[in-house]
Write a protein that holds these residues in place. Structure first.
Motif, PDB file in Angstrom:
ATOM      1  N   SER A 139      11.455   4.856   9.953  1.00 28.99           N
ATOM      2  CA  SER A 139      10.025   4.818   9.636  1.00 28.99           C
ATOM      3  C   SER A 139       9.641   5.860   8.595  1.00 28.99           C
ATOM      4  CB  SER A 139       9.188   4.998  10.902  1.00 28.99           C
ATOM      5  OG  SER A 139       9.466   6.242  11.503  1.00 28.99           O
ATOM      6  N   SER A 140      10.519   6.839   8.376  1.00 26.52           N
ATOM      7  CA  SER A 140      10.196   7.851   7.369  1.00 26.52           C
ATOM      8  C   SER A 140      10.373   7.299   5.960  1.00 26.52           C
ATOM      9  CB  SER A 140      11.080   9.081   7.556  1.00 26.52           C
ATOM     10  OG  SER A 140      12.414   8.768   7.228  1.00 26.52           O
ATOM     11  N   PHE A 142       9.112   4.527   4.814  1.00 28.14           N
ATOM     12  CA  PHE A 142       8.002   3.693   4.356  1.00 28.14           C
ATOM     13  C   PHE A 142       6.679   4.390   4.641  1.00 28.14           C
ATOM     14  CE2 PHE A 142      11.544   0.896   5.174  1.00 28.14           C
ATOM     15  CZ  PHE A 142      11.565   0.129   4.019  1.00 28.14           C
ATOM     16  N   THR A 143       5.733   4.162   3.767  1.00 27.04           N
ATOM     17  CA  THR A 143       4.430   4.789   3.985  1.00 27.04           C
ATOM     18  C   THR A 143       3.475   3.799   4.642  1.00 27.04           C
ATOM     19  OG1 THR A 143       3.406   4.138   1.903  1.00 27.04           O
ATOM     20  CG2 THR A 143       4.773   6.128   1.876  1.00 27.04           C
ATOM     21  N   VAL A 144       2.474   4.379   5.266  1.00 26.53           N
ATOM     22  CA  VAL A 144       1.442   3.577   5.916  1.00 26.53           C
ATOM     23  C   VAL A 144       0.770   2.668   4.889  1.00 26.53           C
ATOM     24  CG1 VAL A 144      -0.719   3.698   7.192  1.00 26.53           C
ATOM     25  CG2 VAL A 144       1.077   5.392   7.625  1.00 26.53           C
ATOM     26  N   ALA A 145       0.511   3.225   3.712  1.00 24.04           N
ATOM     27  CA  ALA A 145      -0.173   2.437   2.683  1.00 24.04           C
ATOM     28  C   ALA A 145       0.670   1.228   2.262  1.00 24.04           C
ATOM     29  CB  ALA A 145      -0.483   3.316   1.475  1.00 24.04           C
ATOM     30  N   MET A 147       2.775  -0.408   4.097  1.00 26.14           N
ATOM     31  CA  MET A 147       2.729  -1.414   5.155  1.00 26.14           C
ATOM     32  C   MET A 147       1.366  -2.102   5.189  1.00 26.14           C
ATOM     33  SD  MET A 147       5.623  -1.735   6.608  1.00 26.14           S
ATOM     34  CE  MET A 147       6.903  -1.060   5.554  1.00 26.14           C
ATOM     35  N   LEU A 148       0.326  -1.298   5.022  1.00 27.30           N
ATOM     36  CA  LEU A 148      -1.019  -1.888   5.081  1.00 27.30           C
ATOM     37  C   LEU A 148      -1.295  -2.780   3.869  1.00 27.30           C
ATOM     38  CD1 LEU A 148      -3.354   0.857   6.584  1.00 27.30           C
ATOM     39  CD2 LEU A 148      -2.286  -1.094   7.698  1.00 27.30           C
TER      40      LEU A 148
END
Lengths: 396, 396
Positions: A139-140, A142-145, A147-148
């Protein structure tokens, strides 16, 4: 363009929505390397319908060129359940259910895909012992942005609808599957584009060659409106009886005929173009084309003989209103005479009493070719009961 | 208000920024139940300074009422490293480093906290075998929007700065610590508010009583500007030598004096109010108050005698320019005479040759009370070398 290139070109053009990266994929296909073609399967929906068949036919075509299918059984995800807000009630499957569903799926899968060139891999092989530290490492990357940015996430986020943190993990897990099986190409619908590309990215980060991505178009269901899906009831299942497939093909809206020919049959493009012309100029009755479509499908999924038989039965039963030659029998207990509603359930002609009553009210029930409307009517040995358009049972 | 209530009220008012939920916490404290007071520790920063001491003093005060401290050693997080974008270069610690750092930390921790009423728990106890399915269950309980509501996340997200998906997991892991140790109260700085509240939520979801949360104010460092922090160099460490603590206290800006008295000493509020009046009216030299502050601190961390000695030494050495009575010695090899730069390193008066040279250039080096500037000057047995304001060594 030589013959091989020609064939590859056909495979990559017909029934394909998008290829990433098309030039790279072509080169790979011409390189002589045996490619690993990844396809995922969710054991919570084990039934395959024509919508899935579009991609599976691509797998088969590439197998015929010598490549290897790697089927990922999403048993780990299915046993964990999908905790996303959207389907919070979706239950987890037990290991037994997953196994049973996988068996069902594979039986259907191998109607289209070549079993001898298929490697079946279970997700739990790598996820059963996947630890928190593995999750952290994954998970490190990829960024939240990032994925969103996935279309459905972006829409839900913008609308203030809940997205669980877990949901952000799922695309990475699917991507990690690609790493574990060293996928060269992954297949999916256009609605899977984001997840398929995450696979490419992750493979590259972990030092693998990024997989090519082949996306097939979304097949519209028999209602002519929505994506084909079991839950919407607008599907044609590959494991359905030939007569059922035949009947369902006959019921599709005319405007789907050409698309179905293109996506799920091998009828040459030139012939499909002819059909198009003929339809546009009223030179052919669409029913003739639907029968052809049905025969093509049943030939693929069963045999040419089964296709002929289904065609003959359809003509006899539905078009001429005759009673079929063969039909299932339903045994009454010694001397028993039961009411027609109970018989319909017992003979599996309807799934519930309310469905049986609805059929009756709509004039869809006949005993010995006579329409009946009284739910109290009794059935006795020797009676032939028809419920709906094509379902028969003989009381014995 | 009886005596117990009075004491509880003092504990919850002084040196406290916010309590959630204050009324509930008070009731708990009056209930007679032995409470579990959770405090976390990150083994990648093992040194405790006055900034940490604010919360640790709260722990101690509550221990004195009979409650139990549960110290969470974040060994799992430290061994995994923090993969967040912000500190991507932060290295993982080996198990040995974590152990060594924990030892250092605990030695300092127990200068303030009562060892006999402390339970030390290592995170790896529950995270070493935390599996993907546990992560899924945990992360399904929180939404992305909830996590992105955390102030620093919200700012970074809005600014388009990367937030790794892992970072969203960390608050949940800290919250899960609370569940594992059945925390009744968690302590932290106000900058920890979000994470502390996630702990409350998760405990409630998992059927535990939600922990109370006690947040202490952020202590401004000796520079009078920034949060006290080791990396900024504006800290007073609890393990520093008494003379060092004394000197650092003397160097704080006057406007911090009252705050330090309030947050890290037991000087009664009435007396602090007097100090305030006296300072406002020029009735006291701030240096007198700083000396008092320094003595109070050293008494807490060492002993009253150590405080007196540090005070006397400060007066003698710094204020009167005298040479201290005791000082470290540095042995020269037989008849050796070495240059002053080398001696400064050998005697540990500076950390590097460049620091030693800088001291020399700035006039900060004396041999036998005579300022020197030539880096080639040699040191011989019997010489007393001073480097910087308060550091001495005798060549023997």
């Amino acid at each position: 363009m030589n013959q091989a290139e020609n064939r590859i070109d056909q495979i990559l053009k017909r029934g394909v929505a998008e290829v990433i990266v098309e030039e790279d994929f072509k080169k790979l296909l011409l390189s002589g390397k045996k490619l690993r073609l990844k396809e995922g399967f969710d054991p919570s929906s084990p039934d395959i319908h024509l919508g899935h068949m579009v991609a599976l036919r691509k797998l088969r075509q590439l197998q015929d060129l010598g490549h290897q299918v790697v089927l990922i059984v999403g048993d780990w995800t299915a046993q964990i359940g999908d905790p996303s807000g959207a389907s919070v009630t979706r239950p987890m499957l037990s290991a037994e259910q997953v196994k049973a569903n996988a068996k069902t799926y594979l039986e259907q899968f191998f109607k289209i895909v070549d079993k001898d060139k298929t490697e079946v891999r279970w997700q739990s092989e790598w996820y059963a012992n996947f630890k928190l530290e593995d999750v952290v490492r994954l998970s490190s990357k990829f960024t939240v942005a990032q994925m969103l940015a996935r279309d459905d996430f972006a829409k839900r986020y913008a609308a203030g609808k809940p997205i669980s943190v877990t949901e952000l993990l799922y695309p990475m897990l699917q991507a990690y599957d690609s790493v574990m099986v060293k996928s060269d190409v992954e297949f999916g619908g256009t609605d899977q584009k984001f997840n398929l590309l995450v696979g490419r990215e992750l493979q590259e980060m972990l030092g693998q060659k990024p997989q090519q991505v082949l996306m097939v178009p979304i097949l519209v269901g028999t209602d002519g409106v929505h994506k084909m899906s079991k839950s919407l009831g607008n599907y044609i299942g590959v494991a359905e009886e030939p007569t059922e497939i035949f009947g369902k093909c006959m019921s599709i809206p005319d405007e789907l005929i050409l698309q179905y020919f293109e996506l799920v049959t091998d009828i040459p493009a030139t012939e499909i173009a002819d059909f198009k012309n003929q339809m546009a100029n009223g030179l052919v009755n669409p029913m003739v084309l639907k029968k052809r479509l049905a025969r093509e499908l049943i030939t693929q999924l069963y045999s040419a003989a089964a296709a002929e038989e289904a065609d003959a039965q359809f003509t006899r039963v539905v078009q001429r209103g005759e009673i079929p030659e063969d039909m299932p029998e339903c045994r009454l207990e010694n001397g028993e005479s039961i009411c027609v509603i109970d018989f319909i359930i017992k003979a599996d002609l309807a799934k519930s009493k309310s469905e049986a009553r609805r059929l009756l009210e709509q004039g869809g029930v006949e005993i010995n070719s006579a329409k009946i409307s009284d739910p109290g009517t009794t059935v006795k040995c020797g009676d032939i009961i028809k419920a709906g358009k094509r379902r028969y049972s003989k009381a014995v």
